[in-house]
Design a protein around this motif. Structure first.
Motif, PDB file in Angstrom:
ATOM      1  N   VAL A   1      48.133  43.163  47.636  1.00 21.78           N
ATOM      2  CA  VAL A   1      47.632  44.369  46.986  1.00 21.78           C
ATOM      3  C   VAL A   1      46.576  44.952  47.918  1.00 21.78           C
ATOM      4  O   VAL A   1      45.516  44.343  48.118  1.00 21.78           O
ATOM      5  CB  VAL A   1      47.028  44.059  45.608  1.00 21.78           C
ATOM      6  CG1 VAL A   1      46.582  45.347  44.924  1.00 21.78           C
ATOM      7  CG2 VAL A   1      48.029  43.311  44.738  1.00 21.78           C
ATOM      8  N   THR A   2      46.877  46.079  48.515  1.00 20.59           N
ATOM      9  CA  THR A   2      45.958  46.669  49.482  1.00 20.59           C
ATOM     10  C   THR A   2      45.045  47.684  48.802  1.00 20.59           C
ATOM     11  O   THR A   2      45.440  48.353  47.846  1.00 20.59           O
ATOM     12  CB  THR A   2      46.727  47.360  50.609  1.00 20.59           C
ATOM     13  OG1 THR A   2      47.498  48.431  50.055  1.00 20.59           O
ATOM     14  CG2 THR A   2      47.664  46.393  51.315  1.00 20.59           C
ATOM     15  N   SER A   3      43.818  47.762  49.308  1.00 23.21           N
ATOM     16  CA  SER A   3      42.842  48.694  48.769  1.00 23.21           C
ATOM     17  C   SER A   3      42.859  48.668  47.238  1.00 23.21           C
ATOM     18  O   SER A   3      43.121  49.684  46.575  1.00 23.21           O
ATOM     19  CB  SER A   3      43.114  50.111  49.281  1.00 23.21           C
ATOM     20  OG  SER A   3      42.090  51.001  48.895  1.00 23.21           O
ATOM     21  N   ALA A   4      42.604  47.505  46.715  1.00 18.91           N
ATOM     22  CA  ALA A   4      42.719  47.304  45.257  1.00 18.91           C
ATOM     23  C   ALA A   4      41.692  48.148  44.504  1.00 18.91           C
ATOM     24  O   ALA A   4      40.562  48.362  44.971  1.00 18.91           O
ATOM     25  CB  ALA A   4      42.521  45.824  44.928  1.00 18.91           C
ATOM     26  N   HIS A   5      42.101  48.602  43.337  1.00 17.15           N
ATOM     27  CA  HIS A   5      41.230  49.360  42.451  1.00 17.15           C
ATOM     28  C   HIS A   5      41.242  48.707  41.075  1.00 17.15           C
ATOM     29  O   HIS A   5      42.169  47.934  40.757  1.00 17.15           O
ATOM     30  CB  HIS A   5      41.702  50.806  42.360  1.00 17.15           C
ATOM     31  CG  HIS A   5      41.497  51.568  43.629  1.00 17.15           C
ATOM     32  ND1 HIS A   5      40.255  52.034  44.032  1.00 17.15           N
ATOM     33  CD2 HIS A   5      42.358  51.935  44.611  1.00 17.15           C
ATOM     34  CE1 HIS A   5      40.368  52.655  45.188  1.00 17.15           C
ATOM     35  NE2 HIS A   5      41.630  52.597  45.565  1.00 17.15           N
ATOM     36  N   PRO A   6      40.269  48.998  40.239  1.00 16.59           N
ATOM     37  CA  PRO A   6      40.219  48.359  38.916  1.00 16.59           C
ATOM     38  C   PRO A   6      41.505  48.516  38.119  1.00 16.59           C
ATOM     39  O   PRO A   6      41.873  47.599  37.370  1.00 16.59           O
ATOM     40  CB  PRO A   6      39.036  49.072  38.248  1.00 16.59           C
ATOM     41  CG  PRO A   6      38.119  49.400  39.377  1.00 16.59           C
ATOM     42  CD  PRO A   6      39.043  49.777  40.521  1.00 16.59           C
ATOM     43  N   GLU A   7      42.226  49.608  38.282  1.00 18.46           N
ATOM     44  CA  GLU A   7      43.472  49.794  37.532  1.00 18.46           C
ATOM     45  C   GLU A   7      44.586  48.869  38.003  1.00 18.46           C
ATOM     46  O   GLU A   7      45.642  48.783  37.347  1.00 18.46           O
ATOM     47  CB  GLU A   7      43.950  51.254  37.601  1.00 18.46           C
ATOM     48  CG  GLU A   7      44.152  51.791  38.988  1.00 18.46           C
ATOM     49  CD  GLU A   7      42.943  52.533  39.514  1.00 18.46           C
ATOM     50  OE1 GLU A   7      41.798  52.174  39.151  1.00 18.46           O
ATOM     51  OE2 GLU A   7      43.148  53.470  40.317  1.00 18.46           O
ATOM     52  N   ASP A   8      44.375  48.193  39.144  1.00 19.30           N
ATOM     53  CA  ASP A   8      45.346  47.198  39.611  1.00 19.30           C
ATOM     54  C   ASP A   8      45.119  45.836  38.943  1.00 19.30           C
ATOM     55  O   ASP A   8      45.918  44.906  39.134  1.00 19.30           O
ATOM     56  CB  ASP A   8      45.259  47.020  41.131  1.00 19.30           C
ATOM     57  CG  ASP A   8      45.588  48.296  41.879  1.00 19.30           C
ATOM     58  OD1 ASP A   8      44.928  48.566  42.906  1.00 19.30           O
ATOM     59  OD2 ASP A   8      46.496  49.029  41.431  1.00 19.30           O
ATOM     60  N   SER A   9      44.045  45.719  38.196  1.00 14.19           N
ATOM     61  CA  SER A   9      43.780  44.462  37.488  1.00 14.19           C
ATOM     62  C   SER A   9      44.920  44.189  36.520  1.00 14.19           C
ATOM     63  O   SER A   9      45.238  45.023  35.661  1.00 14.19           O
ATOM     64  CB  SER A   9      42.454  44.552  36.729  1.00 14.19           C
ATOM     65  OG  SER A   9      41.371  44.763  37.610  1.00 14.19           O
ATOM     66  N   SER A  10      45.528  43.033  36.668  1.00 17.36           N
ATOM     67  CA  SER A  10      46.714  42.722  35.874  1.00 17.36           C
ATOM     68  C   SER A  10      47.108  41.271  36.105  1.00 17.36           C
ATOM     69  O   SER A  10      46.462  40.549  36.867  1.00 17.36           O
ATOM     70  CB  SER A  10      47.870  43.647  36.278  1.00 17.36           C
ATOM     71  OG  SER A  10      48.985  43.501  35.412  1.00 17.36           O
ATOM     72  N   PHE A  11      48.156  40.864  35.426  1.00 18.37           N
ATOM     73  CA  PHE A  11      48.742  39.530  35.582  1.00 18.37           C
ATOM     74  C   PHE A  11      49.998  39.718  36.426  1.00 18.37           C
ATOM     75  O   PHE A  11      50.937  40.392  36.010  1.00 18.37           O
ATOM     76  CB  PHE A  11      49.059  38.978  34.193  1.00 18.37           C
ATOM     77  CG  PHE A  11      49.395  37.513  34.141  1.00 18.37           C
ATOM     78  CD1 PHE A  11      50.387  37.054  33.285  1.00 18.37           C
ATOM     79  CD2 PHE A  11      48.718  36.594  34.910  1.00 18.37           C
ATOM     80  CE1 PHE A  11      50.694  35.699  33.203  1.00 18.37           C
ATOM     81  CE2 PHE A  11      49.015  35.236  34.844  1.00 18.37           C
ATOM     82  CZ  PHE A  11      50.007  34.790  33.990  1.00 18.37           C
ATOM     83  N   TYR A  12      50.012  39.147  37.623  1.00 20.51           N
ATOM     84  CA  TYR A  12      51.135  39.291  38.528  1.00 20.51           C
ATOM     85  C   TYR A  12      51.950  38.000  38.512  1.00 20.51           C
ATOM     86  O   TYR A  12      51.407  36.911  38.712  1.00 20.51           O
ATOM     87  CB  TYR A  12      50.654  39.597  39.946  1.00 20.51           C
ATOM     88  CG  TYR A  12      50.029  40.972  40.058  1.00 20.51           C
ATOM     89  CD1 TYR A  12      48.689  41.170  39.751  1.00 20.51           C
ATOM     90  CD2 TYR A  12      50.791  42.074  40.442  1.00 20.51           C
ATOM     91  CE1 TYR A  12      48.114  42.431  39.825  1.00 20.51           C
ATOM     92  CE2 TYR A  12      50.228  43.340  40.520  1.00 20.51           C
ATOM     93  CZ  TYR A  12      48.894  43.505  40.207  1.00 20.51           C
ATOM     94  OH  TYR A  12      48.333  44.763  40.281  1.00 20.51           O
TER      95      TYR A  12
END
Lengths: 112, 115
Positions: B81-92
């Motif tokens: 996950v590049t240049s992660a942002h808070p909206e990328d917070s999740s269960f992968y």
């Protein structure tokens, strides 16, 4: 958009009863159908797979498939409190190899 | 059933940084692995199909330049996950087919929190 629909619940059944979970799907080309159990904060665990019309039994679990009605169900006999979880119906997408389309899941609560 | 592992099981990172998640098939070879994402109270959504030795196939709406997938061997796929942002917070969660099977087995998942 291929849909997999489940009643979100919660479905509450007493211990020892039969829990019945239902799922409908829109992709007529789907060939494989699965039930997964997911505990809170955990990844899905495969319970049953079914590929042809009819019933398939494995221990306390029975999966039923009716492709004409685009309907798949899961019966859990002699429900136990440890069966309390979210049950996900998953269907292979006919246009995406063997990737799975998931329903939103049905929350099952088995009360002692 | 087949065993799939993931590492790390959870990670917290700062906004703008990159995070790599590994998915391994432990006792079998997996030419195809799948990456899913699950937001709270929602179901699993397929992000991409990872194919050993070739480019990944991304689902509509998933940015391939943001979610980099590398399937360099028959037992390992990575999601960055590049240049992660808070909206990328999740269960992968990754999955793979057991060898010769039609059933997918899931890894234990990686919980990503971006602050």
């Amino acid at each position: 958009q291929k849909e997999v629909e489940q009643n979100s619940g919660p479905l509450s059944v007493p211990e020892g009863a039969i829990a019945s979970l239902n799922c409908t799907y829109s992709d007529r080309g789907s060939q494989s159908f699965f039930w997964y159990r997911q505990y809170s904060g955990k990844s899905p665990e495969l319970i049953m797979s079914i590929y042809s019309n009819g019933d398939k039994e494995d221990g306390r679990f029975t999966a039923q498939l009716n492709k004409a009605s685009q309907y798949v169900s899961l019966l859990i006999r002699d429900s136990q409190p440890s069966d309390s979880a979210t049950y996900l119906c998953a269907v292979t997408a006919s246009n995406s190899g063997y990737a799975l389309n998931f329903g939103k899941g049905t929350s099952l609560l088995v009360t002692p | 059933g087949a065993v799939v592992s993931q590492h790390p099981s959870w990670v917290i990172c700062k906004s703008g940084t990159s995070v790599k998640i590994e998915c391994r098939s432990l006792d079998f070879q997996a030419t195809t692995m799948f990456w899913y994402r699950q937001f709270p109270k929602q179901s699993l959504m397929l992000m991409a199909t990872s194919n050993e030795g070739s480019k990944a196939t991304y689902e509509q709406g998933v940015e391939k330049d943001k979610f980099l997938i590398n399937h360099a061997s028959l037992t390992l796929s990575t999601l960055t996950v590049t240049s992660a942002h808070p909206e990328d917070s999740s269960f992968y969660i990754c999955s793979a087919f057991g060898q010769g099977e039609y059933e997918q087995y899931f890894g234990p998942g990686t919980r990503l929190t971006v602050t």
